[in-house]
Design a protein around this motif. Structure first.
Motif, PDB file in Angstrom:
ATOM      1  N   ALA A  57       0.871  -1.172   0.000  1.00 22.49           N
ATOM      2  CA  ALA A  57       0.000   0.000   0.000  1.00 22.49           C
ATOM      3  C   ALA A  57       0.911   1.226   0.000  1.00 22.49           C
ATOM      4  CB  ALA A  57      -0.901   0.011   1.228  1.00 22.49           C
ATOM      5  N   VAL A  58       0.531   2.210  -0.776  1.00 20.48           N
ATOM      6  CA  VAL A  58       1.239   3.484  -0.792  1.00 20.48           C
ATOM      7  C   VAL A  58       0.221   4.549  -0.394  1.00 20.48           C
ATOM      8  CG1 VAL A  58       2.509   5.155  -2.189  1.00 20.48           C
ATOM      9  CG2 VAL A  58       2.845   2.707  -2.585  1.00 20.48           C
ATOM     10  N   ASN A  59       0.514   5.223   0.693  1.00 17.33           N
ATOM     11  CA  ASN A  59      -0.393   6.242   1.223  1.00 17.33           C
ATOM     12  C   ASN A  59      -1.789   5.679   1.465  1.00 17.33           C
ATOM     13  OD1 ASN A  59       1.724   8.106   1.126  1.00 17.33           O
ATOM     14  ND2 ASN A  59       1.246   8.581  -1.001  1.00 17.33           N
ATOM     15  N   GLU A  60      -1.822   4.474   2.054  1.00 12.14           N
ATOM     16  CA  GLU A  60      -3.046   3.781   2.458  1.00 12.14           C
ATOM     17  C   GLU A  60      -3.923   3.311   1.296  1.00 12.14           C
ATOM     18  OE1 GLU A  60      -5.106   5.903   5.540  1.00 12.14           O
ATOM     19  OE2 GLU A  60      -3.299   6.030   6.784  1.00 12.14           O
ATOM     20  N   MET A  61      -3.366   3.253   0.097  1.00 18.04           N
ATOM     21  CA  MET A  61      -4.088   2.737  -1.070  1.00 18.04           C
ATOM     22  C   MET A  61      -3.342   1.513  -1.584  1.00 18.04           C
ATOM     23  SD  MET A  61      -6.657   4.841  -1.549  1.00 18.04           S
ATOM     24  CE  MET A  61      -7.167   4.462  -3.188  1.00 18.04           C
ATOM     25  N   LEU A  62      -4.060   0.397  -1.785  1.00 22.06           N
ATOM     26  CA  LEU A  62      -3.404  -0.787  -2.327  1.00 22.06           C
ATOM     27  C   LEU A  62      -2.725  -0.437  -3.643  1.00 22.06           C
ATOM     28  CD1 LEU A  62      -5.917  -3.675  -1.611  1.00 22.06           C
ATOM     29  CD2 LEU A  62      -3.719  -3.243  -0.507  1.00 22.06           C
ATOM     30  N   ALA A  63      -1.543  -0.979  -3.842  1.00 22.52           N
ATOM     31  CA  ALA A  63      -0.750  -0.659  -5.030  1.00 22.52           C
ATOM     32  C   ALA A  63       0.044  -1.897  -5.420  1.00 22.52           C
ATOM     33  CB  ALA A  63       0.190   0.506  -4.730  1.00 22.52           C
ATOM     34  N   SER A  64       0.721  -1.812  -6.537  1.00 27.99           N
ATOM     35  CA  SER A  64       1.620  -2.887  -6.960  1.00 27.99           C
ATOM     36  C   SER A  64       3.047  -2.483  -6.609  1.00 27.99           C
ATOM     37  CB  SER A  64       1.498  -3.135  -8.462  1.00 27.99           C
ATOM     38  OG  SER A  64       2.164  -2.114  -9.182  1.00 27.99           O
ATOM     39  N   GLU A  65       3.960  -3.429  -6.741  1.00 25.16           N
ATOM     40  CA  GLU A  65       5.358  -3.113  -6.488  1.00 25.16           C
ATOM     41  C   GLU A  65       5.931  -2.202  -7.563  1.00 25.16           C
ATOM     42  OE1 GLU A  65       7.860  -6.407  -5.383  1.00 25.16           O
ATOM     43  OE2 GLU A  65       6.552  -6.945  -3.713  1.00 25.16           O
ATOM     44  N   GLU A  66       5.183  -1.988  -8.644  1.00 25.27           N
ATOM     45  CA  GLU A  66       5.621  -1.071  -9.703  1.00 25.27           C
ATOM     46  C   GLU A  66       5.146   0.364  -9.445  1.00 25.27           C
ATOM     47  OE1 GLU A  66       7.905  -2.148 -11.757  1.00 25.27           O
ATOM     48  OE2 GLU A  66       7.635  -4.036 -10.692  1.00 25.27           O
ATOM     49  N   ALA A  67       4.456   0.585  -8.330  1.00 26.03           N
ATOM     50  CA  ALA A  67       3.955   1.925  -8.000  1.00 26.03           C
ATOM     51  C   ALA A  67       5.117   2.897  -7.819  1.00 26.03           C
ATOM     52  CB  ALA A  67       3.117   1.878  -6.724  1.00 26.03           C
ATOM     53  N   SER A  68       4.932   4.099  -8.338  1.00 26.63           N
ATOM     54  CA  SER A  68       5.942   5.152  -8.212  1.00 26.63           C
ATOM     55  C   SER A  68       5.951   5.714  -6.797  1.00 26.63           C
ATOM     56  CB  SER A  68       5.641   6.290  -9.187  1.00 26.63           C
ATOM     57  OG  SER A  68       5.728   5.834 -10.509  1.00 26.63           O
ATOM     58  N   LEU A  69       7.122   6.141  -6.368  1.00 23.41           N
ATOM     59  CA  LEU A  69       7.281   6.739  -5.041  1.00 23.41           C
ATOM     60  C   LEU A  69       7.729   8.177  -5.148  1.00 23.41           C
ATOM     61  CD1 LEU A  69       9.120   3.829  -3.194  1.00 23.41           C
ATOM     62  CD2 LEU A  69       6.702   4.459  -3.053  1.00 23.41           C
ATOM     63  N   GLU A  70       7.292   8.967  -4.180  1.00 23.09           N
ATOM     64  CA  GLU A  70       7.687  10.370  -4.083  1.00 23.09           C
ATOM     65  C   GLU A  70       8.014  10.677  -2.633  1.00 23.09           C
ATOM     66  OE1 GLU A  70       4.739  12.994  -5.641  1.00 23.09           O
ATOM     67  OE2 GLU A  70       4.512  11.856  -7.495  1.00 23.09           O
ATOM     68  N   ASP A  71       8.761  11.735  -2.441  1.00 22.48           N
ATOM     69  CA  ASP A  71       9.078  12.199  -1.108  1.00 22.48           C
ATOM     70  C   ASP A  71       7.779  12.399  -0.322  1.00 22.48           C
ATOM     71  OD1 ASP A  71      11.062  12.969   0.774  1.00 22.48           O
ATOM     72  OD2 ASP A  71      10.485  15.063   0.470  1.00 22.48           O
ATOM     73  N   GLY A  72       7.748  11.934   0.906  1.00 28.30           N
ATOM     74  CA  GLY A  72       6.570  12.079   1.755  1.00 28.30           C
ATOM     75  C   GLY A  72       5.643  10.881   1.753  1.00 28.30           C
ATOM     76  N   ASP A  73       5.893   9.907   0.878  1.00 26.77           N
ATOM     77  CA  ASP A  73       5.029   8.727   0.803  1.00 26.77           C
ATOM     78  C   ASP A  73       5.194   7.832   2.024  1.00 26.77           C
ATOM     79  OD1 ASP A  73       3.853   9.377  -1.612  1.00 26.77           O
ATOM     80  OD2 ASP A  73       5.164   8.090  -2.805  1.00 26.77           O
ATOM     81  N   VAL A  74       4.121   7.093   2.319  1.00 27.51           N
ATOM     82  CA  VAL A  74       4.140   6.049   3.335  1.00 27.51           C
ATOM     83  C   VAL A  74       3.894   4.734   2.609  1.00 27.51           C
ATOM     84  CG1 VAL A  74       3.059   5.119   5.409  1.00 27.51           C
ATOM     85  CG2 VAL A  74       3.286   7.609   5.117  1.00 27.51           C
ATOM     86  N   VAL A  75       4.847   3.817   2.719  1.00 28.99           N
ATOM     87  CA  VAL A  75       4.766   2.523   2.051  1.00 28.99           C
ATOM     88  C   VAL A  75       4.513   1.464   3.124  1.00 28.99           C
ATOM     89  CG1 VAL A  75       6.017   0.834   0.652  1.00 28.99           C
ATOM     90  CG2 VAL A  75       6.399   3.290   0.291  1.00 28.99           C
ATOM     91  N   ALA A  76       3.488   0.661   2.931  1.00 32.20           N
ATOM     92  CA  ALA A  76       3.195  -0.434   3.839  1.00 32.20           C
ATOM     93  C   ALA A  76       3.427  -1.744   3.105  1.00 32.20           C
ATOM     94  CB  ALA A  76       1.748  -0.357   4.328  1.00 32.20           C
ATOM     95  N   LEU A  77       4.137  -2.662   3.749  1.00 33.32           N
ATOM     96  CA  LEU A  77       4.424  -3.980   3.182  1.00 33.32           C
ATOM     97  C   LEU A  77       3.885  -5.032   4.136  1.00 33.32           C
ATOM     98  CD1 LEU A  77       8.123  -3.256   2.175  1.00 33.32           C
ATOM     99  CD2 LEU A  77       6.131  -3.283   0.662  1.00 33.32           C
TER     100      LEU A  77
END
Length: 84
Positions: A57-77
């Motif tokens: 999850a990136v910023n509390e939204m389900l995502a794939s491992e191909e999701a882009s990241l930006e400064d300030g993001d919260v990544v949950a694994l």
């Protein structure tokens, strides 16, 4: 800065609940972040190897491992979960 949060078996296997870190140079996706973490921390590498199927999850939204990241993001694994 980004925050990486670990849940369930990943938390137990790594002994880590959360990492706060600058987004490493050359890391633009969750997959690249995981690869960077595996290379920089043997305990995390072992936890990822023991949990090859995982959800993101990136910023509390389900995502794939191909999701882009930006400064300030919260990544949950976390490993896949089921309810009942």
């Amino acid at each position: 800065m980004i925050q990486v949060r670990f849940f369930a078996a990943l938390r137990e296997r790594s002994g880590k609940e959360c990492l706060e870190m600058a987004l490493p140079d050359g890391v633009a996706t969750v997959a690249e972040l995981i690869g960077w973490l595996e290379q920089s921390d043997q305990t995390l590498a072992a936890a990822f190897a023991a949990t090859p199927c995982r959800m993101v999850a990136v910023n509390e939204m389900l995502a794939s491992e191909e999701a882009s990241l930006e400064d300030g993001d919260v990544v949950a694994l976390f490993p896949p979960v089921t309810g009942g």
